[in-house]
Design an enzyme around this catalytic site. Structure first.
Site, short mmCIF file in Angstrom:
data_model
loop_
_atom_site.label_atom_id
_atom_site.label_comp_id
_atom_site.label_asym_id
_atom_site.label_seq_id
_atom_site.Cartn_x
_atom_site.Cartn_y
_atom_site.Cartn_z
N LYS A 8 -0.22 16.46 4.83
CA LYS A 8 -1.50 15.77 5.04
C LYS A 8 -1.71 15.57 6.54
O LYS A 8 -0.80 15.71 7.35
CB LYS A 8 -1.51 14.40 4.36
CG LYS A 8 -1.44 14.43 2.84
CD LYS A 8 -2.71 14.93 2.21
CE LYS A 8 -2.64 14.88 0.69
NZ LYS A 8 -1.70 15.88 0.14
N SER B 7 -5.51 20.36 -1.46
CA SER B 7 -6.04 19.22 -0.71
C SER B 7 -6.20 19.49 0.78
O SER B 7 -6.80 18.69 1.49
CB SER B 7 -5.14 17.99 -0.90
OG SER B 7 -3.95 18.12 -0.15
#
Length: 202
Positions: free
Chosen positions: A160, A122
């Site tokens: 993230k 991701s």
């Protein structure tokens, strides 16, 4: 970083062999030189020497061993590798130390306290790939746009990019095929630290 007696002996063998023959020995030749029946133990010692910064290994080459100059202690950090972090969805990890790894201090800013192994895709557009070891600087404070290691729910750890909008927070992936994570107010959530660089294992 200190060496075991066998690692020190293998390092001296490498130096002597290269000085005498002009090329490094193969793993089999090292095993024979130490009277070992299996090369597996030699391979583990060579990997340890590489991780400690004394040699460089090139996979796929029979003589893929290169001696490195001894690193100055001030240029290196010895960091614990602790579990894994998901570049995808949060994964459960325990706070256990897999091993200590010597790293180049110049690769990281701010100074990390530990390493985590990335699992997932991701964050590929931020240059963070599956299998990378990322440095983490522990702090609960992070600014909008910084890449963070966060705890989401019960021991769910993820990496993230942090987005702030007013009092709300969102964890953004750097891959359009992944969805953002909006922390549930009823769940445990905390910024564990800042991403501060990586090393890539081959």
């Amino acid at each position: 970083m200190s060496l075991t007696d066998r690692q020190d002996a293998i390092l001296e063998y490498l130096r002597a062999s290269i000085a005498a023959n002009g090329r490094p020995p193969t793993i089999l030749e090292i095993a024979e030189g130490f009277g070992l029946a299996s090369p597996n133990g030699v391979a583990k010692h060579l990997q340890a020497l590489a991780e400690k910064g004394f040699i460089e290994l090139t996979r796929g080459r029979a003589r893929g061993i290169r001696l490195l100059e001894a690193r100055r202690a001030s240029d290196t950090l010895s960091l614990p590798l602790i579990g894994r972090v998901a570049a995808g969805i949060p994964i459960l990890v325990g706070d256990h130390i897999e091993r200590e790894i010597a790293v180049d201090r110049a690769l990281f800013r701010p100074r990390p306290r530990y390493l985590l192994r990335v699992q997932g895709q991701s964050m590929i557009e931020a240059g963070i790939l599956d299998g990378d070891l990322i440095g983490v600087h522990p702090t609960p404070d992070a600014e909008h746009g910084q890449i963070v290691v966060a705890r989401v729910g019960e021991e769910g750890i993820t990496v993230k990019r942090l987005h702030r909008k007013g009092r709300s927070l969102r964890l953004m992936p750097c891959n359009p095929t992944f969805a953002p994570i909006d922390p549930d107010p009823t769940e445990d959530f905390a910024v564990e630290g800042l991403y501060c660089g990586l090393i890539r294992t081959v």
